[in-house]
Design a protein around this motif. Structure first.
Motif, short mmCIF file in Angstrom:
data_model
loop_
_atom_site.label_atom_id
_atom_site.label_comp_id
_atom_site.label_asym_id
_atom_site.label_seq_id
_atom_site.Cartn_x
_atom_site.Cartn_y
_atom_site.Cartn_z
N ARG A 76 -3.36 -41.28 16.82
CA ARG A 76 -4.13 -42.02 15.81
C ARG A 76 -5.57 -41.51 15.80
O ARG A 76 -6.12 -41.13 16.82
CB ARG A 76 -4.12 -43.52 16.12
N SER A 114 -0.77 -46.44 10.03
CA SER A 114 -0.18 -47.10 8.87
C SER A 114 -0.55 -48.59 8.83
O SER A 114 -0.84 -49.21 9.86
CB SER A 114 1.34 -46.94 8.89
N THR A 115 -0.53 -49.11 7.62
CA THR A 115 -0.83 -50.54 7.43
C THR A 115 0.36 -51.29 6.85
O THR A 115 0.29 -52.49 6.62
CB THR A 115 -2.02 -50.71 6.46
N ASN A 116 1.44 -50.56 6.61
CA ASN A 116 2.59 -51.17 5.97
C ASN A 116 3.88 -50.60 6.58
O ASN A 116 3.99 -49.37 6.71
CB ASN A 116 2.55 -50.86 4.46
N ASN A 119 0.53 -53.82 10.03
CA ASN A 119 -0.86 -53.38 9.99
C ASN A 119 -1.40 -53.35 11.41
O ASN A 119 -1.51 -54.39 12.07
CB ASN A 119 -1.68 -54.34 9.12
N GLY A 121 -4.30 -52.97 12.53
CA GLY A 121 -5.59 -53.61 12.75
C GLY A 121 -6.73 -52.63 12.93
O GLY A 121 -6.56 -51.41 12.80
N HIS A 124 -6.59 -49.35 15.08
CA HIS A 124 -5.46 -48.44 14.95
C HIS A 124 -5.27 -47.86 13.56
O HIS A 124 -4.30 -47.13 13.34
CB HIS A 124 -4.15 -49.18 15.33
N THR A 125 -6.15 -48.14 12.62
CA THR A 125 -5.85 -47.73 11.23
C THR A 125 -7.03 -47.05 10.53
O THR A 125 -7.02 -46.90 9.31
CB THR A 125 -5.44 -48.97 10.39
N ASN A 126 -8.01 -46.60 11.27
CA ASN A 126 -9.21 -46.07 10.62
C ASN A 126 -9.04 -44.65 10.10
O ASN A 126 -8.29 -43.85 10.66
CB ASN A 126 -10.40 -46.12 11.59
N HIS A 169 -1.45 -39.12 6.95
CA HIS A 169 -1.44 -40.55 6.61
C HIS A 169 -0.17 -41.17 7.19
O HIS A 169 0.93 -40.81 6.78
CB HIS A 169 -1.39 -40.73 5.09
N ASP A 171 1.06 -43.99 6.61
CA ASP A 171 1.82 -44.68 5.56
C ASP A 171 2.69 -43.73 4.75
O ASP A 171 3.73 -44.12 4.24
CB ASP A 171 0.87 -45.45 4.63
#
Lengths: 176, 195
Positions: A76, A114-116, A119, A121, A124-126, A169, A171
């Motif tokens: 990540r 990924s957020t989907n 998510n 949070g 972990h998603t920047n 990405h 996602d």
């Protein structure tokens, strides 16, 4: 081909090169999305590392100084932040510091979490792509938006002198 | 063969050229560790890799970087990051920065089944840092061809290392260790220079 399939194709192509090796946490054992793009590679091409991102980054640099091409996997973007000194002060300065005597070729992979459907949070998603493009001079930063971008960008990363950070990405593993 | 006199004279010339304003970048001069380094470098082979810190002139000379090449780099402001391809030499001015790079070279030597090895010189503050201990543990457990050398002057710039850590760790027996006290300050020469 779909996003994830292009990643797998790229990794398989890279694994056919004599000088490449894939290193990081979860390159040999499952635990993150990037693992799922490496599971078809021969075991001898994979070096599973402890969680020590800063050392991983500079280990990759050292391996590249001696002629290898490490594909260094950071699951990540958030985790890549832990090796900023190794990346910014060392790998990204080496050509300048050594007047192009050492031009280590490290291919770094990371992923925007990924957020989907889940998510991860704020830790972990920047997506720090623009910040990295701003701060890095010698290391080329590439955001992999579309499936058709993926293989050509890994090809370029392998064929160019110097290092490349390729950002995926999370996602898109499912939606493209 | 590089003698103690050659090392001292080289560093003295750097001092003089720095004080003459010829070198417009920091220099970190060494003294009083000539004997220890000469002895260590008797075991460093020509094809080995040497990694050193910002105080690296002695290491560079002893590993075979020609005197004029080294002096030229220093005059061009590269004292803190002296480098060479042949002989294999790299240095950095960030505490701890060279250690995992040296580790990676050692890893690659083992993977490629090469016969040379890596020498990694660090100060005592660097030795106390986490990055040293993680790298040392990894190198030891995987039997990588790397020799660590701790050069202990109990100073990090002008900060006493033992005071900041509340003591010092024991140095493992497979690490080469020596103590010294330099006549030079952390950087510069101790004299006022008008650039």
């Amino acid at each position: 081909m779909k996003y994830k399939d292009e990643l797998i194709r790229s990794m398989e192509w890279l694994s056919e090169k004599d000088d490449t090796t894939f290193i990081g946490q979860s390159v040999k054992y499952s635990g993150n999305a990037i693992y799922n793009t490496l599971s078809t590679l021969p075991d001898e091409k994979l070096i599973e590392l402890p969680v020590f991102e800063e050392i991983q980054m500079s280990m990759s640099t050292g391996m590249a100084m001696n002629g290898l091409v490490p594909i260094s996997c950071f699951p990540r973007f958030d985790f890549l932040m832990r090796c900023m000194d190794a990346l910014v002060n060392h790998l990204d300065k080496m050509q300048n510091m050594t007047e192009f005597t050492y031009r280590p070729k490290v291919i770094m992979r990371t992923s925007i979490g990924s957020t989907n459907p889940l998510n991860g949070g704020v830790q972990h998603t920047n997506n720090y792509t623009n910040e990295f493009k701003s701060i890095l001079n010698e290391v080329k930063v590439v955001l992999l938006d579309e499936p058709e971008d993926i293989f050509p960008q890994f090809e370029k990363a392998y064929n160019r002198q110097g290092s490349t950070l390729l950002i995926e990405h999370g996602d898109h593993y499912n939606d493209k | 063969m590089i003698s103690k006199r050659i090392l001292i004279d080289f560093e003295t010339e750097v001092k003089e050229r720095y004080e003459a304003g010829e070198i417009k970048a920091p220099v970190h001069l060494a003294s009083n560790n000539e004997d220890e380094l000469i002895e260590i470098f008797e075991n460093v082979n020509k094809d080995d890799w040497v990694f050193a810190s910002w105080r690296n002139h002695y290491h560079a000379l002893l590993h075979g970087i020609p005197r004029d090449v080294l002096m030229n780099q220093i005059i061009r402001g590269k004292s803190m990051s002296v480098y060479s391809k042949e002989p294999k030499f790299y240095s950095s001015a960030i505490v701890g920065g060279i250690i995992p790079i040296a580790l990676g070279v050692a890893q690659s030597i083992k993977m490629k089944d090469e016969s040379n090895k890596v020498w990694c010189f660090v100060g005592d503050m660097t030795f106390e840092s986490g990055i040293f201990h993680e790298s040392y543990k990894y190198a030891k457990n995987f039997e990588l061809p790397i020799q660590f050398v701790v050069e202990d002057n109990n100073l990090s710039t002008n900060t006493p290392v033992d005071e900041t850590w509340g003591g010092k760790q024991e140095v493992p027996s497979d690490i080469i260790y020596y103590q010294y006290k330099s006549d030079y300050p952390h950087h510069g020469t101790g004299n006022w220079v008008l650039f």
